[in-house]
Write an enzyme that holds these catalytic residues in place. Structure first.
Site, PDB file in Angstrom:
ATOM      1  N   ASP A 202       9.513  75.206 -21.403  1.00  0.00           N
ATOM      2  CA  ASP A 202       9.762  74.250 -20.333  1.00  0.00           C
ATOM      3  C   ASP A 202      11.241  73.925 -20.194  1.00  0.00           C
ATOM      4  OD1 ASP A 202       9.838  72.883 -22.751  1.00  0.00           O
ATOM      5  OD2 ASP A 202       8.086  71.645 -22.320  1.00  0.00           O
TER       6      ASP A 202
ATOM      7  N   ASN B  63       0.512  62.130 -26.026  1.00  0.00           N
ATOM      8  CA  ASN B  63      -0.651  62.057 -25.132  1.00  0.00           C
ATOM      9  C   ASN B  63      -1.416  63.388 -25.093  1.00  0.00           C
ATOM     10  OD1 ASN B  63       1.096  63.665 -23.739  1.00  0.00           O
ATOM     11  ND2 ASN B  63       1.256  62.393 -21.918  1.00  0.00           N
TER      12      ASN B  63
ATOM     13  N   HIS C  64      -0.041  66.393 -24.606  1.00  0.00           N
ATOM     14  CA  HIS C  64       0.519  67.458 -23.757  1.00  0.00           C
ATOM     15  C   HIS C  64       1.019  68.631 -24.597  1.00  0.00           C
ATOM     16  CE1 HIS C  64       4.805  65.438 -23.530  1.00  0.00           C
ATOM     17  NE2 HIS C  64       4.847  66.406 -24.425  1.00  0.00           N
TER      18      HIS C  64
ATOM     19  N   GLU D 247       0.925  67.717 -18.734  1.00  0.00           N
ATOM     20  CA  GLU D 247       0.459  66.360 -19.001  1.00  0.00           C
ATOM     21  C   GLU D 247      -1.065  66.288 -18.834  1.00  0.00           C
ATOM     22  OE1 GLU D 247       2.486  64.475 -20.362  1.00  0.00           O
ATOM     23  OE2 GLU D 247       4.375  64.154 -19.285  1.00  0.00           O
TER      24      GLU D 247
HETATM   25  C1  GLP Z   1       8.343  67.361 -25.446  1.00  0.00           C
HETATM   26  C2  GLP Z   1       8.291  68.858 -25.102  1.00  0.00           C
HETATM   27  C3  GLP Z   1       7.167  69.548 -25.806  1.00  0.00           C
HETATM   28  C4  GLP Z   1       7.163  69.090 -27.261  1.00  0.00           C
HETATM   29  C5  GLP Z   1       6.738  67.655 -27.330  1.00  0.00           C
HETATM   30  C6  GLP Z   1       6.792  67.057 -28.727  1.00  0.00           C
HETATM   31  O1  GLP Z   1       8.129  66.505 -24.365  1.00  0.00           O
HETATM   32  N1  GLP Z   1       8.224  69.165 -23.703  1.00  0.00           N
HETATM   33  O2  GLP Z   1       7.300  70.952 -25.686  1.00  0.00           O
HETATM   34  O3  GLP Z   1       6.249  69.856 -27.982  1.00  0.00           O
HETATM   35  O4  GLP Z   1       7.416  66.857 -26.404  1.00  0.00           O
HETATM   36  O5  GLP Z   1       8.081  66.764 -29.120  1.00  0.00           O
HETATM   37  P1  GLP Z   1       8.479  66.369 -30.607  1.00  0.00           P
HETATM   38  O6  GLP Z   1       8.417  67.630 -31.403  1.00  0.00           O
HETATM   39  O7  GLP Z   1       9.883  65.849 -30.491  1.00  0.00           O
HETATM   40  O8  GLP Z   1       7.507  65.358 -31.059  1.00  0.00           O
END
Ligand code: GLP
Length: 236
Positions: free
Chosen positions: A67, A130, A132, A137
């Site tokens: 992303d 959440n 995702h 989402e």
């Molecule tokens: C972000 C990214 C995801 C990631 C997630 C968790 O919003 N778009 O690809 O896996 O949140 O992030 P973290 O590893 O900092 O908890």
């Protein structure tokens, strides 16, 4: 679904890094699906150290990131391209031209581009609070392809720690779709720390439904959930 629980985040990171290292040793022109966020950072550091110490070669590897924010300049410290540059790409020898990010200019063709390169061999994933995956989402269709997504307020709030304030967090991003992710040959989702314990319990217990995007992964034939003790706290 296979679940692996390690004592520490460090061990989770080493496991993920070794999966990537072994995969590239086995298949030098591996197609990797890469995630950002805090979870894979240590694994990327481990891969860079191993590259230096053991003379690895990543010159044939192709990467597709999950992303990217919309409305954040390419070389801004908040772009995922910049994150990847600092976290991994600066420290290993994958040519720039083999590093793909979903952008407005290529998003309609992103799924095809992945297919033309033979599909993702190993997909790394994190999980949002959440549920995702990438920026898919809750409510995202399981049939979704790479597209523009409206970010949930909860996601913007959590990610605001990387920005000057929540007002600077983009409202939209471009993300691989859920069907795009599911086409990977192997998927590893890592979750560490107590903050993920609740969503991990939900993921393990839930049925497959679009309100918990990560739940679809349980139907993938080569899916591993990799946790530390803290994230695994509430599962049996
Ligand atoms: C972000 C990214 C995801 C990631 C997630 C968790 O919003 N778009 O690809 O896996 O949140 O992030 P973290 O590893 O900092 O908890």
């Amino acid at each position: 679904m296979k679940i692996l629980v390690f004592d520490t985040k460090q061990e989770v990171s080493e496991f993920i890094a070794n999966k990537v290292i072994d995969q590239v040793q086995k298949k030098p022109d591996t197609v990797l699906g890469l995630a950002t966020g805090s979870t894979p950072k240590e694994a990327y550091r481990y891969i860079k150290n191993d590259y230096k110490q053991n003379n690895r070669d990543y010159s044939k590897v192709i990467t597709f990131n999950l992303d990217e924010y919309l409305g954040v300049l390419k070389d801004s410290i908040n772009s995922y391209r910049q994150y990847m540059k600092e976290a991994l790409f600066e420290g290993i020898n994958i040519p720039n031209s083999q590093q793909y990010f979903p952008l407005k200019t290529n998003m309609k063709n992103y799924d095809n581009l992945i297919k033309e390169h033979g599909g993702v061999d190993l997909q790394l994933l994190g999980i949002g609070l959440n549920g995702h995956i990438a920026f898919n989402e809750p409510g995202s269709s399981f049939q979704s392809k790479t597209r523009i997504i409206e970010l949930d307020e909860s996601t913007r709030k959590r990610n605001s720690k990387y920005f000057r304030s929540i007002d600077h967090v983009p409202t939209q991003a471009i993300s691989m779709g859920i069907s795009t992710i599911m086409k990977a040959k192997e998927i590893i989702l890592a979750a560490t720390s107590e903050v993920k314990a609740d969503i991990i319990k939900q993921l393990v217990d839930s049925n497959i439904n679009e309100n918990l995007p990560a739940s679809i992964l349980k139907t993938h034939e080569n899916f591993t959930l990799v946790l530390d003790q803290e994230a695994a706290r509430d599962i049996n």
